[in-house]
Design a protein around this motif. Structure first.
Motif, PDB file in Angstrom:
ATOM      1  N   ARG B  32       0.831  -1.205   0.000  1.00  0.00           N
ATOM      2  CA  ARG B  32       0.000   0.000   0.000  1.00  0.00           C
ATOM      3  C   ARG B  32       0.866   1.256   0.000  1.00  0.00           C
ATOM      4  NH1 ARG B  32      -1.947   3.391   3.480  1.00  0.00           N
ATOM      5  NH2 ARG B  32      -1.049   2.314   5.268  1.00  0.00           N
ATOM      6  N   SER B 195       2.004   7.254   8.109  1.00  0.00           N
ATOM      7  CA  SER B 195       0.770   6.733   7.513  1.00  0.00           C
ATOM      8  C   SER B 195       1.063   5.619   6.511  1.00  0.00           C
ATOM      9  CB  SER B 195       0.015   7.860   6.820  1.00  0.00           C
ATOM     10  OG  SER B 195       0.618   8.156   5.581  1.00  0.00           O
ATOM     11  N   PHE B 197       2.797   3.126   6.888  1.00  0.00           N
ATOM     12  CA  PHE B 197       2.912   1.816   7.540  1.00  0.00           C
ATOM     13  C   PHE B 197       1.722   1.521   8.438  1.00  0.00           C
ATOM     14  CE2 PHE B 197       7.061   3.339   6.434  1.00  0.00           C
ATOM     15  CZ  PHE B 197       7.585   2.262   5.753  1.00  0.00           C
ATOM     16  N   ASP B 198       0.670   2.300   8.277  1.00  0.00           N
ATOM     17  CA  ASP B 198      -0.530   2.046   9.082  1.00  0.00           C
ATOM     18  C   ASP B 198      -1.012   0.620   8.860  1.00  0.00           C
ATOM     19  OD1 ASP B 198      -0.822   4.298  10.525  1.00  0.00           O
ATOM     20  OD2 ASP B 198      -2.525   5.119   9.415  1.00  0.00           O
ATOM     21  N   GLY B 199      -1.188  -0.071   9.961  1.00  0.00           N
ATOM     22  CA  GLY B 199      -1.699  -1.429   9.853  1.00  0.00           C
ATOM     23  C   GLY B 199      -0.673  -2.451   9.433  1.00  0.00           C
ATOM     24  N   GLU B 200       0.596  -2.045   9.303  1.00  0.00           N
ATOM     25  CA  GLU B 200       1.632  -2.980   8.875  1.00  0.00           C
ATOM     26  C   GLU B 200       2.559  -3.378  10.014  1.00  0.00           C
ATOM     27  OE1 GLU B 200       1.635  -4.170   5.917  1.00  0.00           O
ATOM     28  OE2 GLU B 200       0.224  -2.821   4.951  1.00  0.00           O
ATOM     29  N   VAL B 201       2.562  -2.596  11.107  1.00  0.00           N
ATOM     30  CA  VAL B 201       3.464  -2.905  12.213  1.00  0.00           C
ATOM     31  C   VAL B 201       2.693  -3.691  13.257  1.00  0.00           C
ATOM     32  CG1 VAL B 201       4.892  -0.903  11.813  1.00  0.00           C
ATOM     33  CG2 VAL B 201       2.971  -0.703  13.343  1.00  0.00           C
ATOM     34  N   SER B 202       3.455  -4.457  14.010  1.00  0.00           N
ATOM     35  CA  SER B 202       2.768  -5.275  15.012  1.00  0.00           C
ATOM     36  C   SER B 202       2.787  -4.574  16.367  1.00  0.00           C
ATOM     37  CB  SER B 202       3.454  -6.629  15.111  1.00  0.00           C
ATOM     38  OG  SER B 202       4.837  -6.422  15.286  1.00  0.00           O
TER      39      SER B 202
END
Lengths: 498, 202
Positions: B32, B195, B197-202
């Motif tokens: 994304r 933004s 990496f939103d939703g990509e990091v744990s």
């Protein structure tokens, strides 16, 4: 001493008031924060809680504008004090809980403020400028970090995500149900039964065929391990189809064969001696395989049109022979096609006169009437190779055969010694093959020559003297004896080693 | 006899340290992020005629020549966007993405006036319930964006298919304009970077 900091932007200004704990000019205790938005009469003012909440919500909402993924910090919820939602077009709704605001009228309803994108951005920019200002609340830091994966809800609801697998499973079920009621294609059924039939013919005829049946394994399969067979069939000669043809169909097919082969034969062809073959024919008239019936036929194969006419199916399961014919080329080039029993097995023995490999000196009791009465018996070659043997009568099947591998091995060795000891030392000749039957005590029950040359050397090898128990009730087994010169004597079980 | 100087060691431009590492496992940007960066640059191109030249100038101004070497390199990085027609199946490293973020925000700041002007026009149109064509500059931006998008994106992609109509593309163009506005801010780089990496990091 009260310190004031003001961050002014075209559509929004932020005024921070507070105290400094020491003599430096750093604003470290926030007393009041006030957003003045251009075009709105009322300003938004509150204490530290208000300021923290609005900073968190606006920051999160800006990140949402960039990534398109909702952040929990700006979403309206039970616990959130300030939330920002997208509104119509370029507008955004800011919802503020009333207890945060320094306002005189104590409303219970959350205050909703509609901001344009530029107003909202200026609000965020004022906050950013405050962060960039090291002289104001230096300990108040809000890091900008990516949103963790666990906060990301799937953009599609569960119901929508479940649709593709459900459709897949339903389609499979429907297809399975539909196909369940379809009949199995006929070709498939035949090919399914085919291997079993083949095995029955070639695998172990003596074991599987009932007594009295006349099937002799002149087929290549059992011998393949030791010697190349003298009988060459074309690429494939599958067993005949299970369904017999009617008499008319057979006659038509026979006529068709006659025309086809005569047409393919050059007009002035002449053969040195009559040639005869078994041919297996498919329903559409394709010749699927041929089998020379004697050595002359084998040698003369190239002069006949058979190799060219043979149709080699890509997949032998797809085309099945439906009929067998005896094909004879006379010396003057006349072609005769005579029917065999339809639905017979591919290597059915035609009457003994034309089958030198399997000579049964006396009329075998088990021979099929259909074959003995077949027109092929009146062929010109009839009787030319038949040999009258005083001994060696060998019923074509064994009532009880020997299955113990150790015993078979012993018998095999014993037979070899017997043959070697019994033969003339100086004997030499072409390769000869015999079928010799032993009972379980090692006594020779009978023998028969298995190729042309073998008939002439029966006496040289003193085989007749070996027969000890012509009619033994004990279990018996056939062995293949191959002699080529006096040095080489090979003995093996006729059907191969167990 | 001339002595050749040792090969220049590529020094990591210190400006990249402005952006923190996002805490993803690999050294590559998520899918994304590649798409978003390319779309934002597409919007900048729709705003400014000479955007590619401006982009190269910005690279020089920011001292990012070592990371973004030339025009072709930038084009290849943008083509890592999986929705592109000529998609380069190669990774976009974090360093390259950082450099692109810095360049994008640099360009956006230069366009601040125009972007704000467009938003004011948009606001007026919305308040008067007029269609977007009534604002000349905004309509031009939308038209150019649609043309750029259709020329470069692979129409067989499902996500591109969702933008098949003019209205959908206009929505996307306006959303990107909002993103450009956010990028003009003081912390624009940090916001854009986070933004991605939103939703990509744990």
């Amino acid at each position: 001493m009260t310190i004031q900091r003001q961050y002014v932007l075209p559509n929004c200004s932020l005024l921070l008031e507070g105290l400094s704990t020491d003599t430096s000019n750093v604003l470290s205790i926030l007393a009041n924060a006030e957003f003045k938005i251009v075009g709105m009469e009322q300003s938004l003012a509150g204490g530290l809680d208000f300021f923290k909440a609005i900073v968190g919500a606006v920051n999160a909402y800006c990140q949402r504008l960039l990534s398109g993924i909702d952040h929990p910090d700006h979403m309206p919820s039970q616990s959130s004090l300030i939330s920002v939602e997208p509104g119509e077009g370029q507008y955004h709704r800011l919802l503020v809980q009333p207890e945060l605001l320094n306002s005189e009228d104590k409303e219970r309803q959350p205050k909703t403020i509609t901001l344009s994108t530029v107003q909202l951005f200026d609000m965020a920019e004022a906050i950013d400028q405050f962060f960039a200002d090291g002289q104001t609340l230096p300990e108040f830091v809000v890091p900008l970090a990516p949103l963790a994966r666990r906060h990301v809800r799937s953009q599609e609801p569960l119901a929508q995500r479940a649709v593709p697998p459900i459709i897949g499973v339903a389609t499979l079920a429907a297809a399975g149900l539909g196909l369940f009621f379809m009949p199995i294609p006929e070709g498939l059924e035949e090919s399914l039964t085919q291997p079993a039939a083949l095995e029955e013919t070639t695998g172990n005829p003596l074991e599987t065929s009932p007594p009295g049946d006349d099937i002799l394994p002149d087929d290549a399969a059992p011998l393949a391990a030791e010697e190349p067979p003298d009988v060459v069939s074309s690429a494939s000669e599958p067993a005949a189809a299970s369904e017999p043809l009617s008499a008319e169909q057979l006659a038509t097919l026979q006529q068709q064969m006659q025309q086809q082969i005569s047409g393919a034969l050059a007009a002035d062809t002449a053969f040195e001696q009559p040639l005869s073959y078994d041919i297996s024919v498919a329903a559409n008239g394709d010749i699927l395989g041929y089998n020379p019936l004697d050595n002359a036929s084998f040698d003369g194969l190239e002069s006949t049109p058979l190799p060219n006419l043979t149709y080699i199916p890509v997949d032998s399961d797809t085309v099945n022979p439906v009929a067998q014919f005896n094909l004879t080329f006379d010396t003057d080039g006349t072609v005769t096609v005579a029917p065999q029993e339809s639905g017979g097995l591919p290597d059915i023995v035609t009457p003994e006169a034309v089958v030198p490999e399997v000579v049964t000196p006396e009329e075998p009791e088990g021979i099929d009437e259909a074959q003995s009465s077949a027109p092929a018996s009146s062929e010109p070659s009839s009787g030319t190779t038949a040999t009258d043997l005083s001994s060696g009568e060998l019923p074509s099947s064994v009532a009880t055969d020997i299955r113990d591998p150790d015993l078979i091995y012993d018998l095999n060795q014993g037979l070899r010694k017997t043959i070697v000891g019994n033969m003339n030392e100086e004997w030499s000749g072409p390769e000869v093959r015999y079928r010799v039957r032993l009972d379980d005590s090692g006594q020779v029950v009978g023998y028969e020559p298995a190729n042309d040359a073998a008939e002439d050397y029966v006496d040289d090898l003193n085989l007749a003297s070996l027969v000890e128990a012509a009619d033994s009730p004990h279990p018996q087994l056939d062995f293949l004896v191959v002699l080529s010169g006096s040095e080489t004597v090979e003995v093996n079980p006729w059907d191969g080693w167990p | 006899m001339t002595v050749k100087s040792p090969p220049e060691k590529s020094v990591r431009p210190p400006i990249l340290d402005k952006l923190p590492d996002p805490g993803v496992q690999s050294n590559e940007c998520p899918r994304r992020a590649k798409t978003q960066l390319d779309f934002i640059m597409l919007a900048i191109e729709a705003l400014e005629l000479n955007a590619s030249q401006a982009m190269l100038a910005a690279i020089n101004e920011l001292g990012l020549q070592d990371v973004l070497r030339n025009r072709v390199h930038v084009w290849r990085l943008r083509s890592t966007n999986p929705l592109r027609k000529f998609n380069q199946r190669q990774p976009l490293t974090l360093e390259e993405a950082k450099a692109l973020v810095l360049v994008v925000c640099h360009l956006c700041r230069k366009l601040t006036g125009l972007i704000r002007q467009l938003f004011l026009g948009y606001q007026q149109l919305q308040d008067q319930e007029l269609s977007l064509e009534h604002h000349f500059r905004l309509a031009k931006y939308l038209k150019r964006f649609r043309a750029h998008f259709r020329a470069r994106m692979n129409p067989k992609r499902a996500m591109v298919l969702t933008y098949s109509t003019d209205e959908k593309l206009d929505e996307l163009a306006l959303a990107l304009l909002t993103q450009l506005l956010v990028c003009t801010g003081t912390r624009g780089e940090e916001r854009l970077w986070a933004s991605l990496f939103d939703g990509e990091v744990s």
